[in-house]
Design an enzyme around this catalytic site. Structure first.
Site, mmCIF file in Angstrom:
data_model
loop_
_atom_site.group_PDB
_atom_site.id
_atom_site.type_symbol
_atom_site.label_atom_id
_atom_site.label_comp_id
_atom_site.label_asym_id
_atom_site.label_seq_id
_atom_site.Cartn_x
_atom_site.Cartn_y
_atom_site.Cartn_z
ATOM 1 N N CYS A 79 -6.772 -6.649 -1.943
ATOM 2 C CA CYS A 79 -6.354 -5.811 -1.093
ATOM 3 C C CYS A 79 -7.343 -5.345 -0.491
ATOM 4 C CB CYS A 79 -4.784 -5.256 -1.836
ATOM 5 S SG CYS A 79 -5.099 -4.002 -2.818
ATOM 6 N N GLU B 62 1.517 0.171 -1.767
ATOM 7 C CA GLU B 62 0.438 0.341 -2.340
ATOM 8 C C GLU B 62 0.202 -1.232 -1.374
ATOM 9 O OE1 GLU B 62 -2.879 -1.790 -2.187
ATOM 10 O OE2 GLU B 62 -2.372 -1.784 -4.752
ATOM 11 N N GLU C 34 -5.453 -10.313 8.076
ATOM 12 C CA GLU C 34 -5.804 -9.904 6.033
ATOM 13 C C GLU C 34 -5.903 -11.896 5.919
ATOM 14 O OE1 GLU C 34 -2.852 -8.209 4.099
ATOM 15 O OE2 GLU C 34 -4.716 -7.860 2.338
ATOM 16 N N VAL D 24 5.855 -6.678 4.119
ATOM 17 C CA VAL D 24 7.157 -6.745 3.221
ATOM 18 C C VAL D 24 7.282 -4.608 2.891
ATOM 19 C CG1 VAL D 24 8.199 -6.714 1.096
ATOM 20 C CG2 VAL D 24 6.982 -8.492 2.125
ATOM 21 N N GLY D 25 6.699 -4.320 2.874
ATOM 22 C CA GLY D 25 6.367 -2.534 2.507
ATOM 23 C C GLY D 25 6.962 -2.240 4.326
ATOM 24 N N LYS E 35 9.400 -6.017 -11.353
ATOM 25 C CA LYS E 35 10.055 -6.835 -11.000
ATOM 26 C C LYS E 35 8.048 -7.712 -10.953
ATOM 27 C CE LYS E 35 9.596 -8.834 -7.153
ATOM 28 N NZ LYS E 35 9.183 -10.773 -7.405
ATOM 29 N N GLY F 32 2.044 -4.897 -2.407
ATOM 30 C CA GLY F 32 2.354 -6.322 -1.442
ATOM 31 C C GLY F 32 1.834 -5.567 0.205
ATOM 32 N N SER F 33 2.157 -7.011 0.200
ATOM 33 C CA SER F 33 1.874 -6.518 1.992
ATOM 34 C C SER F 33 2.278 -6.199 2.825
ATOM 35 C CB SER F 33 2.298 -8.172 2.626
ATOM 36 O OG SER F 33 3.783 -8.686 2.261
ATOM 37 N N THR F 34 1.651 -6.133 3.857
ATOM 38 C CA THR F 34 2.324 -4.997 4.648
ATOM 39 C C THR F 34 3.508 -4.607 5.039
ATOM 40 O OG1 THR F 34 0.070 -3.760 5.419
ATOM 41 C CG2 THR F 34 1.849 -3.621 7.410
#
Ligand code: NAI
Length: 770
Positions: A290, A256, A384, A238-239, A183, A234-236
């Site tokens: 990133c 990552e 960030e 969402v991780g 995606k 992506g973002s932490t």
């Protein structure tokens, strides 16, 4: 020629515009064909606001159809010979190479990055990834004997490097025999759709690559779908959500995530080169990287000179239309991101920072800049910004530089500028990050593993260790495990029964300690054993965190201690064989020898990127690792799991077999007489699930192993706080030869990739390597 000013030099975009006009509305790419376009959203050129195409929002049904196609295609794909798979990857690489200009223009239109970057950086690296992994497909049988693909990989990528992230994820996955559903990000789906056409063109078998477009909702559906692995960049935030929702599902996971990487300029740095490094690292790609070295830390003694040079360079950067070949800084990907950047800058200034440059302008543009006087209390220190704005802080000593550098929840990348090899390598060893660039920035290559530590995620992408993330290691078959009995607390001083006093003490920091609550429980052996609680785990973690010198002893030093443990165990062989079984004791001695043997042989790699770069991939201990042992094989299970972890330099907080922890305490006596430094192994007996959840939630615990049939779900959920990697695996027959080996060592380390260019980088090339 009236002036020496730049004139416009705009890249030709008609081929891309014709392509877009012809397609206009895109469906998904499932099972080798495009679906009809459905309800969705538009993707725009952030530089002009112009609509580029209509994109379909993927539903859970679309995702399920794509996963089904991938599932169906996978066995056949995996059955092809390595050479056959390599030919497809090679054909993809060749075709992308032929379309470099088209894809660069499309990327620039959709993302807003300058054409110079997509043309000279991103797309050539995409090509490199497919060639490199075509090679891996060919040699897979030699390099990974006994390994198997995982099955279907779900891959979710961000908008900052759309085609590059796609290559980074798809190339290793399909080289290893997996099939994928990817995606792309909602802001930048177009190059993924163009890539789908390339898959058709090269005749890639249907279902091997599937692309489903959509936003976070589509991502959620993909994470929940019947896939064997999720690879996310992506973002932490969402991780974390993905970690929580995959808990207990046995889906393999690589994350990552974000970063706030230090950019350390030492007193003896080549300041002109370091300034170019800032351009490449922080202002490059509008700072939407990133691993950007967004926290500049500069030695106080050279800070004024460095800033003067930096400001002069800032004045020469050209912000403008991304398709213009002389543009340095293009458009921010989306108005939402622009607002985020300007909002964070405002907060930083309100908190006492001084913003140099960094002015927003009409449309999606923000000029490059930096925030001075940023202390760790300023929100810009830790948040960030993800825009072309760095922070700048000064330091006085190397120790202060390292402590500031490591004062972050992230650990993705670090840049170190110093003309002294001694200084640079010393800092590289101490900085907590997955990638270190010495005298350079943003150097990437398909052979060089990339990925983070701490809240920047786990797992690596690129090269040998990246491939491990898409392969199932050969494993011994799972063995049945006794269900543990809930430990029944007996109050302090309730009599020793058959037990002996020492078994009522935990083993923490190299000493026996009464459990915090003073309670014990009766083990299966009849002994009274200590009932540890949350506080005991905390004390054990504290003791383990102080055992750093174990890692510093080096492999040879650690091996000697482990041989000595084995020797002392063999001295007590008869006595312990009576209690724990002869075979268990003998195999434990052999296993200690085995991992002592490995201690100085589990090497890193020096990988080939481009000539002129020394790139070392170094295995590093995690630090403190939590270990929940199976409720079975109390002696051999414990040794088989503790030994690889300590061989690699970790300190362990172990929860021994719940019903029968006595063997572990017997071993603790042997540790004491074998020169094992206090705190390297700590033993807290008690209710496994409860204690493991405390380890999982503890921020000082950097990784967790959980062996057992049940309970992985809860610990994986509890681990989301500091995003530690959790390895959950079933019990096995520990007496077998295949219950030891690289599989355990691979999980005992995290990788640090250190880049060191030979000599100075060629003038005018900046430091970015592709
Ligand atoms: P994001 O993490 O929301 O999006 C990345 C990808 O994940 C996109 O494809 C998105 O559709 C998908 N996604 C979003 N929510 C999801 C969910 N719940 N489950 C599964 N997939 C989901 O990042 P976003 O909102 O685009 O950017 C926000 C911030 O994240 C940035 O300002 C930056 O700080 C950071 N970021 C970091 C990146 C990196 O390379 N590490 C890349 C992009 C953003």
């Amino acid at each position: 020629m009236q002036t020496m000013d730049y004139g416009p030099s705009v890249e030709e975009s008609s081929a891309v515009r014709d392509w877009l006009a012809k397609r206009e509305r895109f469906g998904h790419f499932i099972n080798g064909s495009f679906t009809d376009a459905g309800r969705g959203f538009v993707t725009t050129d952030p530089a002009s606001g112009e609509t580029l195409a209509q994109i379909t929002q993927g539903t859970a049904e679309d995702v399920a159809a794509a996963v089904k196609a991938a599932r169906k295609a996978q066995p056949k794909w995996a059955k092809l010979s390595g050479h056959e798979r390599a030919q497809y990857l090679y054909a993809i690489a060749r075709t992308i190479q032929k379309r470099e200009r088209f894809l660069s223009v499309l990327e620039t239109l959709d993302n807003g990055k300058p054409i110079r970057e997509s043309r000279d950086a991103d797309i050539p690296l995409v090509v490199r990834h497919f060639y490199h992994h075509a090679g891996w497909a060919s040699i897979m049988g030699d390099e990974f004997p006994g390994y198997a693909p995982l099955g279907v990989a779900g891959q979710i990528i961000p908008w900052n490097f759309p085609l590059l992230m796609l290559a980074w994820k798809i190339a290793p996955a399909i080289a290893a025999g997996n099939t994928v559903v990817l995606k792309p990000a909602e802001y930048t789906p177009l190059t993924a759709l163009a890539f789908a056409e390339i898959c058709q063109e090269v005749g890639l078998p249907d279902g091997v690559v599937n692309i489903v477009t959509g936003d976070g909702e589509t991502g959620v559906a993909l994470v929940a779908a019947d896939v064997d692995k999720i690879a996310f960049t992506g973002s932490t935030e969402v991780g974390r959500a993905i970690r929580a929702s995959t808990a207990g599902t046995a889906k393999r996971l690589t994350l990552e995530l974000g970063g706030k990487s230090p950019f350390i300029v030492m007193e003896d740095a080549d300041l002109d080169a370091a300034v170019e490094g800032v351009v490449d690292s922080i202002w490059f790609n509008q700072g939407q990287v990133c691993c950007a070295g967004s926290r500049i830390l500069v030695a106080e003694s050279v800070a004024d000179r460095f800033e003067a040079l930096l400001q002069r360079r800032l004045g020469t950067l050209r912000v403008g239309p991304p398709l213009d070949k002389s543009t340095d800084i293009g458009a921010i990907v989306h108005p939402v991101q622009k607002d985020r950047i300007t909002g964070l800058c405002r907060q930083a200034v309100e908190a006492g920072g001084d913003l140099i440059g960094g002015a927003p302008s009409e449309g999606c543009f923000v000029a490059p800049g930096y925030l001075r006087d940023i202390s760790p209390a300023n929100p810009a220190w830790s948040e960030e910004i993800f825009g072309p704005i760095a922070t700048l802080t000064t330091f006085r000593t190397a120790d202060e530089a390292i402590s500031l550098a490591n004062n972050s929840r992230y650990g993705l990348a670090a840049q170190i500028w110093s003309e002294s090899a001694t200084v640079a390598t010393d800092l590289a060893a101490q900085v907590k990050s997955g990638v270190v660039w010495i005298n350079g920035a943003n150097m990437f290559d398909a052979a060089a593993p990339f990925g983070g530590m701490r809240e920047s995620g786990f797992g690596r992408e690129g090269g040998y260790v990246g491939l491990l993330e898409y392969l199932a290691a050969p494993a011994a078959p799972a063995a049945k495990e006794k269900s543990p009995k809930p430990p029944k607390a007996m109050p302090d001083g309730s009599g020793s029964g058959k037990g002996i006093d020492r078994t009522e003490k935990l083993y923490i920091g190299g000493a026996q300690k009464r459990p915090d609550g003073g309670a014990s429980y009766r083990a299966a052996s009849g002994d009274l054993v200590p009932l540890g609680n949350r506080k005991d785990i905390r004390n054990a973690v504290e003791a383990a965190a102080k055992a750093g010198k174990w890692a510093a002893m080096g492999g040879h030093g650690r091996a000697q201690v482990m041989y000595f443990i084995a020797e002392n165990l063999s001295l007590r062989r008869e006595e312990l064989a009576g209690k724990h079984g002869r075979q268990a004791v003998d195999t434990a001695i052999a296993r200690l020898f085995f991992y002592a043997g490995w201690a100085d042989k589990y090497d890193g790699r020096n990988v080939q990127t481009k000539p002129g770069y020394l790139v070392n991939v170094i295995p590093q201990p995690f630090g403190v690792v939590g270990l929940a042992c199976p409720n079975d094989a109390p002696l051999l299970g414990f040794v088989s799991l503790v030994a690889p972890l300590i061989a690699m330099g970790n300190a362990v907080v172990a929860i021994p077999a719940q019903d029968d922890p006595v063997a572990a305490f017997d071993l603790a006596q042997i540790f004491d007489t074998s020169d094992l430094p206090g705190g390297v192994v700590n033993i807290v007996s008690g209710a496994k699930d409860e204690l493991a959840a405390v380890l999982a939630a503890h921020d000082e615990v950097s990784a967790l192993w959980f062996c057992g049939a049940k309970g992985a779900d809860a610990v994986e959920k509890a681990s989301t706080g500091n995003l530690k990697p959790v390895w959950s695996f079933p019990n096995r027959d520990w007496s077998r030869d295949d219950a030891q080996g690289r599989v355990f060592l691979n999980r005992s380390v995290q990788w640090k990739t250190v880049w060191l260019p030979y000599g100075a980088l060629p003038a005018g090339t900046g430091s970015v390597v592709y």
